[in-house]
Design an enzyme around this catalytic site. Structure first.
Site, short mmCIF file in Angstrom:
data_model
loop_
_atom_site.label_atom_id
_atom_site.label_comp_id
_atom_site.label_asym_id
_atom_site.label_seq_id
_atom_site.Cartn_x
_atom_site.Cartn_y
_atom_site.Cartn_z
N ASN A 189 0.87 -1.18 0.00
CA ASN A 189 0.00 0.00 0.00
C ASN A 189 0.90 1.22 0.00
O ASN A 189 1.51 1.55 1.01
CB ASN A 189 -0.88 -0.01 1.26
N TRP A 190 0.99 1.87 -1.16
CA TRP A 190 1.90 3.02 -1.29
C TRP A 190 1.34 4.27 -0.61
O TRP A 190 2.03 5.27 -0.52
CB TRP A 190 2.18 3.31 -2.77
N LYS A 191 0.10 4.21 -0.16
CA LYS A 191 -0.55 5.39 0.43
C LYS A 191 -0.38 6.59 -0.53
O LYS A 191 -0.33 6.40 -1.73
CB LYS A 191 0.01 5.68 1.82
N HIS B 250 -9.64 0.66 4.71
CA HIS B 250 -8.34 0.88 5.38
C HIS B 250 -8.59 1.81 6.57
O HIS B 250 -9.40 2.74 6.49
CB HIS B 250 -7.34 1.50 4.39
N GLU C 89 -7.07 4.28 7.71
CA GLU C 89 -6.94 5.72 7.44
C GLU C 89 -8.20 6.26 6.77
O GLU C 89 -8.60 7.40 6.98
CB GLU C 89 -5.68 5.97 6.59
N GLU D 272 -5.45 -5.29 10.40
CA GLU D 272 -4.47 -4.24 10.62
C GLU D 272 -4.79 -3.50 11.91
O GLU D 272 -5.64 -2.59 11.92
CB GLU D 272 -4.49 -3.24 9.46
N GLY E 190 2.14 2.17 10.65
CA GLY E 190 3.04 3.31 10.51
C GLY E 190 3.67 3.76 11.82
O GLY E 190 4.25 4.84 11.89
N SER F 286 3.27 -2.20 10.38
CA SER F 286 4.72 -2.16 10.61
C SER F 286 5.42 -3.48 10.34
O SER F 286 6.33 -3.88 11.06
CB SER F 286 5.02 -1.67 12.04
N GLY G 229 2.78 -1.13 4.27
CA GLY G 229 2.77 0.29 3.94
C GLY G 229 4.18 0.79 3.68
O GLY G 229 4.74 0.63 2.59
N GLY G 230 4.78 1.40 4.70
CA GLY G 230 6.09 2.04 4.56
C GLY G 230 7.13 1.19 3.86
O GLY G 230 7.83 1.68 2.96
C1 PEP Z 1 -0.74 0.09 5.76
O1 PEP Z 1 -0.60 1.18 5.20
O2 PEP Z 1 -1.72 -0.61 5.52
C2 PEP Z 1 0.30 -0.34 6.70
C3 PEP Z 1 0.20 -1.51 7.27
O3 PEP Z 1 1.34 0.53 6.90
P1 PEP Z 1 2.74 0.21 7.61
O4 PEP Z 1 3.26 -1.08 7.05
O5 PEP Z 1 3.62 1.38 7.29
O6 PEP Z 1 2.47 0.08 9.08
#
Ligand code: PEP
Length: 251
Positions: free
Chosen positions: A11-13, A96, A98, A168, A174, A213, A234-235
């Site tokens: 997930n590049w956000k 998600h 967010e 999640e 994040g 994470s 994500g990151g």
């Molecule tokens: C996400 O954006 O769904 C996510 C899990 O982010 P991260 O891996 O950065 O925690």
């Protein structure tokens, strides 16, 4: 040991640029030879067409980060499910955290998006998870059950033959704070149990990803759990070497 195929999703956000995307995909493609799991990436909407072309000759699937629950029409700023399909998307994230916390998506709206996605032939990745306050109040299972039930009420159990779930925990996204493999496994087993109550075959076949994470250092232990079928990243999905290392952990 389950026979479900593992999948790792990026997930590049709200990150990327034409130049950066090209470099990232080149890095991924260079290392894909050692990856045995399914892989997909979800760039921001404006880059879907670019990614469709960059990924065309690769096994990497394309997904979007959200969609509208509405059909085409007067919904300024929204993106309809069929448009995503036309742009080469196979997957779409729905609900998600967010989207839920920053953009007010309710359980009902998430359920409607899930149905809209499947209506256009997309595979929805239903994201569920509790906040830190909810976990500390002992409400994790209740929250996840409520989020899943809203979709089950609208779409039914059989809908999960062509959908994925991503657990999640909001407190792990994040933040650098990961659920322990045991914490994650417990919630994954709970989710599978909820689905099994309505349809055992569907529950046994559905892939449940963990997100929050995930890094090369913790992926192997997480993905080794019985009910964890891969990850939503994500990151770390923005760094080719890290994302590839996480994909290899799912091999
Ligand atoms: C996400 O954006 O769904 C996510 C899990 O982010 P991260 O891996 O950065 O925690």
């Amino acid at each position: 040991m389950s026979t479900r195929r593992k999948l790792v999703a990026g997930n590049w956000k709200m990150n990327g640029s034409l130049v950066a995307n090209e470099a990232l995909v080149a890095g991924l493609v260079a290392g894909l030879g050692e990856v045995a799991c399914d892989v997909m990436v979800c760039p921001p909407f404006p880059y879907l067409a670019q990614l469709r072309s960059l990924l065309a000759a690769t096994p990497i699937g394309l997904g979007a980060q959200t969609l509208s629950e509405h059909p085409v029409g007067a919904f300024t700023g929204e993106v309809e499910a069929g448009m995503l399909r036309e742009l080469g998307c196979r997957y779409v994230l729905v609900g998600h955290s967010e989207r839920r916390s920053l953009f007010g998506e309710t359980d009902a709206a998430v359920a409607a998006k899930f149905v809209a996605a499947q209506g256009a032939g997309l595979v929805p990745v239903l994201c569920v998870g509790e906040t830190l306050a909810e976990r500390e109040a002992g409400l994790t299972e209740q929250v996840v059950s409520r989020q899943l039930q809203a979709v089950l009420d609208l779409a039914g159990f059989a809908a999960f033959t062509s959908a994925l779930v991503a657990y999640e925990p909001v407190w792990a996204i994040g933040t650098g704070r990961t659920a322990s493999p045991q914490q994650a496994q417990a919630v994954h087993a709970h989710i599978r149990g909820l689905l099994a109550a309505g349809n055992e075959a569907v529950a046994a076949g559905v892939s449940i990803l963990y997100g929050g994470s995930v890094k090369p250092q913790n992926a192997l232990e997480l993905f080794g759990q019985e009910d964890i079928d891969g990850g939503l990243i994500g990151g770390a999905s923005l760094v080719a070497d890290d994302f590839l290392a996480i994909c290899r952990a799912a091999n």
